[in-house]
Design a protein around this motif. Sequence first.
Motif, PDB file in Angstrom:
ATOM      1  N   ILE A  28       0.669  -1.234   0.081  1.00  0.00           N
ATOM      2  CA  ILE A  28       0.169   0.299  -0.009  1.00  0.00           C
ATOM      3  C   ILE A  28       1.147   1.152   0.701  1.00  0.00           C
ATOM      4  CG2 ILE A  28      -1.781   1.541   1.696  1.00  0.00           C
ATOM      5  CD1 ILE A  28      -2.455  -1.491   2.214  1.00  0.00           C
ATOM      6  N   ALA A  29       2.180   1.796   0.565  1.00  0.00           N
ATOM      7  CA  ALA A  29       2.540   2.326   0.537  1.00  0.00           C
ATOM      8  C   ALA A  29       3.921   2.944  -0.169  1.00  0.00           C
ATOM      9  CB  ALA A  29       4.030   2.671   2.087  1.00  0.00           C
ATOM     10  N   ASP A  30       4.094   1.302  -1.639  1.00  0.00           N
ATOM     11  CA  ASP A  30       4.955   1.581  -2.306  1.00  0.00           C
ATOM     12  C   ASP A  30       4.503   3.642  -3.232  1.00  0.00           C
ATOM     13  OD1 ASP A  30       6.096   1.621  -4.700  1.00  0.00           O
ATOM     14  OD2 ASP A  30       5.132  -0.557  -5.490  1.00  0.00           O
ATOM     15  N   GLU A  31       5.517   3.630  -3.328  1.00  0.00           N
ATOM     16  CA  GLU A  31       5.431   5.353  -4.035  1.00  0.00           C
ATOM     17  C   GLU A  31       5.517   5.369  -4.974  1.00  0.00           C
ATOM     18  OE1 GLU A  31       8.710   6.680  -2.754  1.00  0.00           O
ATOM     19  OE2 GLU A  31       8.212   7.322   0.156  1.00  0.00           O
ATOM     20  N   ALA A  32       6.128   3.792  -6.101  1.00  0.00           N
ATOM     21  CA  ALA A  32       5.218   3.075  -7.022  1.00  0.00           C
ATOM     22  C   ALA A  32       3.971   4.055  -7.789  1.00  0.00           C
ATOM     23  CB  ALA A  32       5.828   2.448  -7.791  1.00  0.00           C
ATOM     24  N   GLY A  78      -7.202   1.640 -11.810  1.00  0.00           N
ATOM     25  CA  GLY A  78      -6.011   0.688 -11.615  1.00  0.00           C
ATOM     26  C   GLY A  78      -6.340   0.416 -10.415  1.00  0.00           C
ATOM     27  N   TYR A  79      -6.840   1.407  -9.110  1.00  0.00           N
ATOM     28  CA  TYR A  79      -6.311   1.794  -7.915  1.00  0.00           C
ATOM     29  C   TYR A  79      -5.719   0.003  -7.461  1.00  0.00           C
ATOM     30  CZ  TYR A  79      -6.874   2.359  -2.614  1.00  0.00           C
ATOM     31  OH  TYR A  79      -7.147   2.568  -1.099  1.00  0.00           O
ATOM     32  N   PHE A  80      -7.272  -0.771  -7.746  1.00  0.00           N
ATOM     33  CA  PHE A  80      -6.666  -2.509  -7.416  1.00  0.00           C
ATOM     34  C   PHE A  80      -5.799  -3.234  -8.070  1.00  0.00           C
ATOM     35  CE2 PHE A  80     -10.338  -2.089  -4.114  1.00  0.00           C
ATOM     36  CZ  PHE A  80      -9.135  -2.660  -2.509  1.00  0.00           C
ATOM     37  N   ALA A 111       1.094   4.258 -17.180  1.00  0.00           N
ATOM     38  CA  ALA A 111       2.324   4.900 -16.315  1.00  0.00           C
ATOM     39  C   ALA A 111       2.079   3.627 -15.323  1.00  0.00           C
ATOM     40  CB  ALA A 111       1.376   5.719 -15.268  1.00  0.00           C
ATOM     41  N   ILE A 112       0.906   2.312 -14.676  1.00  0.00           N
ATOM     42  CA  ILE A 112       0.792   1.467 -14.381  1.00  0.00           C
ATOM     43  C   ILE A 112       1.680   0.464 -15.052  1.00  0.00           C
ATOM     44  CG2 ILE A 112      -0.881  -0.606 -13.582  1.00  0.00           C
ATOM     45  CD1 ILE A 112      -3.475   2.271 -12.710  1.00  0.00           C
ATOM     46  N   GLY A 113       1.371  -0.089 -16.693  1.00  0.00           N
ATOM     47  CA  GLY A 113       2.197  -0.684 -16.880  1.00  0.00           C
ATOM     48  C   GLY A 113       3.316  -0.974 -17.577  1.00  0.00           C
ATOM     49  N   ALA A 114       4.377   0.438 -16.891  1.00  0.00           N
ATOM     50  CA  ALA A 114       5.545   1.444 -17.614  1.00  0.00           C
ATOM     51  C   ALA A 114       5.798   0.380 -16.215  1.00  0.00           C
ATOM     52  CB  ALA A 114       6.015   2.379 -17.063  1.00  0.00           C
ATOM     53  N   MET A 115       5.518   0.440 -14.371  1.00  0.00           N
ATOM     54  CA  MET A 115       5.878  -0.176 -13.724  1.00  0.00           C
ATOM     55  C   MET A 115       5.668  -1.498 -13.435  1.00  0.00           C
ATOM     56  SD  MET A 115       7.358   2.388 -12.097  1.00  0.00           S
ATOM     57  CE  MET A 115       7.782   1.260 -10.748  1.00  0.00           C
ATOM     58  N   HIS A 116       4.822  -2.345 -14.070  1.00  0.00           N
ATOM     59  CA  HIS A 116       3.931  -3.501 -14.231  1.00  0.00           C
ATOM     60  C   HIS A 116       4.000  -4.572 -15.356  1.00  0.00           C
ATOM     61  CE1 HIS A 116       3.854  -3.263  -9.873  1.00  0.00           C
ATOM     62  NE2 HIS A 116       2.865  -1.517 -10.369  1.00  0.00           N
ATOM     63  N   GLU A 117       4.619  -5.463 -15.323  1.00  0.00           N
ATOM     64  CA  GLU A 117       4.452  -5.535 -17.241  1.00  0.00           C
ATOM     65  C   GLU A 117       3.139  -7.090 -17.211  1.00  0.00           C
ATOM     66  OE1 GLU A 117       8.809  -7.408 -17.959  1.00  0.00           O
ATOM     67  OE2 GLU A 117       9.859  -4.891 -18.207  1.00  0.00           O
ATOM     68  N   ASN A 118       3.371  -7.759 -15.634  1.00  0.00           N
ATOM     69  CA  ASN A 118       2.431  -8.258 -15.635  1.00  0.00           C
ATOM     70  C   ASN A 118       0.650  -7.984 -15.669  1.00  0.00           C
ATOM     71  OD1 ASN A 118       2.279  -7.218 -13.641  1.00  0.00           O
ATOM     72  ND2 ASN A 118       2.523  -9.081 -12.144  1.00  0.00           N
ATOM     73  N   ILE A 119       0.495  -7.040 -16.368  1.00  0.00           N
ATOM     74  CA  ILE A 119      -0.717  -6.393 -16.809  1.00  0.00           C
ATOM     75  C   ILE A 119      -0.935  -6.138 -17.561  1.00  0.00           C
ATOM     76  CG2 ILE A 119      -2.163  -4.106 -16.028  1.00  0.00           C
ATOM     77  CD1 ILE A 119      -0.962  -3.541 -13.715  1.00  0.00           C
ATOM     78  N   SER A 120      -2.037  -6.777 -18.418  1.00  0.00           N
ATOM     79  CA  SER A 120      -2.118  -6.787 -19.338  1.00  0.00           C
ATOM     80  C   SER A 120      -4.140  -5.760 -19.275  1.00  0.00           C
ATOM     81  CB  SER A 120      -2.680  -7.909 -20.060  1.00  0.00           C
ATOM     82  OG  SER A 120      -1.175  -8.336 -19.752  1.00  0.00           O
TER      83      SER A 120
END
Length: 248
Positions: A32-36, A73-75, A105-114
């Motif tokens: 939850i605290a992840d600044e990314a 993409g909150y969750f 922005a989210i995709g740049a941090m998480h390659e496992n999101i499609s």
Amino acid sequence: MFRRPLSFTVAVAALAASFPLSAAPEDYAGIIADEARLDANRQLDENRRPAEVLDFAGFNEGQVVADYLAGAGYFSEMIATIVGPEGRVYPMNPVGFHNAEAWNAIGAMHENISPLIAANTHLQLAPGSVDAILTHLTFHDLYWESERFEYARLDVPSVLQNWHMALKPGGTVVVVDHYGPEGDTREVVERIHRIDPATVIGAMQRAGFELVDRSDALANPEDDLDTSVFDESVRGKTSRFMLKFRKM
């Protein structure tokens, strides 16, 4: 004041002996605290209480999870961290609700999101493709329609049938939504964007799911169930229920 529908009270009382309430939230503080995470999403934490939701959902490393009507993409971004590189998250959004800037922005941090993007009537999952489905404050939207927002009327049994086919054996659906009064579901949803949990349970059971857990950890006894969730007096402070279903 908060008024729990009688039909739901009776239903969960009968289940209480078989399905204990969710345990105290695990320590999701680091996720939850992840600044990314997107700043706009982090600003919602106080009201959305993600630790309780994630603990109740019980997502695990390596799972494939669909986030139905995921918004910005909150969750999704937190689930992506939980399932890790061997897992995958499929955020599902109608074309007009897709925020490209947020998802880039989210995709740049998480390659496992499609992200899956289509007209709301064509948001479909492939058979046997997911371990779990989350619908956070969006199950009631199955009964909503809007010409203004180009959100067409859905055939609810068909949507739930797709979810059932999409889940692997033993897969789960986690529903978090605003407590609503009894009555005509579409009228209630159109007027105040809430839903009677008994309606959710009935629809899911008819689609071939069994209720395996429920929690009132997000309940607010001061909430007026006849007030729109967008009313400033209750916005972000509504009484919410959590239900977990398993594919039979």
